[in-house]
Design an enzyme around this catalytic site. Structure first.
Site, mmCIF file in Angstrom:
data_model
loop_
_atom_site.group_PDB
_atom_site.id
_atom_site.type_symbol
_atom_site.label_atom_id
_atom_site.label_comp_id
_atom_site.label_asym_id
_atom_site.label_seq_id
_atom_site.Cartn_x
_atom_site.Cartn_y
_atom_site.Cartn_z
ATOM 1 N N ARG A 1 10.579 2.507 4.993
ATOM 2 C CA ARG A 1 10.540 2.528 3.538
ATOM 3 C C ARG A 1 10.565 3.821 2.892
ATOM 4 O O ARG A 1 9.931 4.707 3.132
ATOM 5 C CB ARG A 1 9.073 1.653 3.287
ATOM 6 C CG ARG A 1 9.120 0.777 2.209
ATOM 7 C CD ARG A 1 7.812 -0.321 2.149
ATOM 8 N NE ARG A 1 6.450 0.434 1.887
ATOM 9 C CZ ARG A 1 5.558 0.115 1.352
ATOM 10 N NH1 ARG A 1 5.908 -0.987 0.455
ATOM 11 N NH2 ARG A 1 4.331 0.517 1.347
ATOM 12 N N THR B 1 11.454 5.148 -3.460
ATOM 13 C CA THR B 1 12.031 4.180 -3.960
ATOM 14 C C THR B 1 11.482 2.806 -3.725
ATOM 15 O O THR B 1 11.523 1.639 -4.232
ATOM 16 C CB THR B 1 13.450 4.018 -3.843
ATOM 17 O OG1 THR B 1 13.735 3.850 -2.419
ATOM 18 C CG2 THR B 1 14.185 5.293 -4.418
ATOM 19 N N ASP C 1 -2.104 0.391 6.547
ATOM 20 C CA ASP C 1 -0.869 0.567 6.968
ATOM 21 C C ASP C 1 -0.839 -0.200 8.276
ATOM 22 O O ASP C 1 -1.373 0.473 9.118
ATOM 23 C CB ASP C 1 -0.644 2.016 7.056
ATOM 24 C CG ASP C 1 1.006 2.073 7.478
ATOM 25 O OD1 ASP C 1 1.372 1.627 8.711
ATOM 26 O OD2 ASP C 1 1.932 2.628 6.413
ATOM 27 N N ASP D 1 0.380 2.426 11.133
ATOM 28 C CA ASP D 1 -0.485 3.399 11.610
ATOM 29 C C ASP D 1 -1.750 3.110 12.134
ATOM 30 O O ASP D 1 -2.100 3.398 13.063
ATOM 31 C CB ASP D 1 -0.888 4.254 10.071
ATOM 32 C CG ASP D 1 0.177 5.230 9.745
ATOM 33 O OD1 ASP D 1 1.091 5.619 10.527
ATOM 34 O OD2 ASP D 1 0.144 5.390 8.492
#
Ligand code: URA
Length: 218
Positions: free
Chosen positions: A113, A117, A209, A212
């Site tokens: 990602r 943006t 996340d 992670d």
């Protein structure tokens, strides 16, 4: 009706409400969970979700012999299934699915990602041959903005699989809407539809996340 409740009314969005899945998801969401516990729970949930994901899997009859007699009995053709892992968090979903369908083939799509943006950038794509005969099941735990999911399915469709389904652990209403806009033909299977995205594109309440937490990289 709020956005999550609205998304849940879509007949092509299936929420797996099985109490075992919901219980383990509650444990998984909690912030003070070790990496190894997060990995184990995600694995356990993926085994349970695999039962739902494979519910409509076609079977054919083969002749077998029991100790008493011959009979025709159903078997699945696991090789016709292709799990498509969206790296990297999707790999946390894979082993559990393979436990249930060990003969499945596996494809990989590498996307990250762009933090500015939030758009998806591809860095890897590898599918097994003969995708036109395979049912593809895309694995990506977090359907957030939906940009990676849309990009993954865009690329996958170039390989022309027989069918495509998208499996995630958590979905945001925004991600579901994005998928519906671009890939209305792809059913979504999820364990929960959360409230919304925050300004950084994270699912709220979510679980943080997933990559992670799965790999201990933060
Ligand atoms: N990816 C994640 O891992 N978590 C989110 O909340 C959104 C995208």
């Amino acid at each position: 009706m709020n956005a999550a409740a609205q998304a849940a009314t879509d007949p092509d969005v299936q929420v797996i409400t099985h109490p075992l899945v919901q219980h383990k998801l509650t444990l998984l969401r909690q912030k003070d969970l070790s990496t190894s516990s997060f990995r184990r729970l995600l694995h356990e949930i993926s085994v349970l979700m695999a039962y739902e994901v494979t519910r409509e899997m076609p079977t054919h009859l083969v002749e077998i012999e029991t100790p008493l007699t011959k009979m025709m009995s159903p078997v699945i053709d696991g090789k016709k299934t292709c799990f498509v892992v969206v790296m990297r968090a999707g790999s946390g979903f894979l082993d559990g699915m393979l436990e249930v369908v060990p003969g499945a083939r596996v494809g990989h799509i590498g996307l990250y990602r762009d933090p500015k943006t939030l758009g998806a950038v591809e860095y890897y794509f590898k599918m097994p041959h003969g995708m036109d005969e395979r049912d593809a099941i895309v694995l990506d735990p977090m359907l957030a903005t939906g940009n990676s999911a849309v990009a993954a399915v865009d690329r996958l469709k170039e390989a022309r699989p027989k069918s495509i389904r998208f499996v995630c652990l958590l979905a945001a209403p925004e991600g579901i809407a994005n998928m519906r806009r671009h890939h209305a033909d792809v059913p979504i299977i999820t364990a929960a539809i959360d409230e919304r995205l925050n300004d950084h594109g994270y699912i709220v309440p979510g679980l943080g996340d997933a990559g992670d937490r799965l790999f201990g990289t933060k």
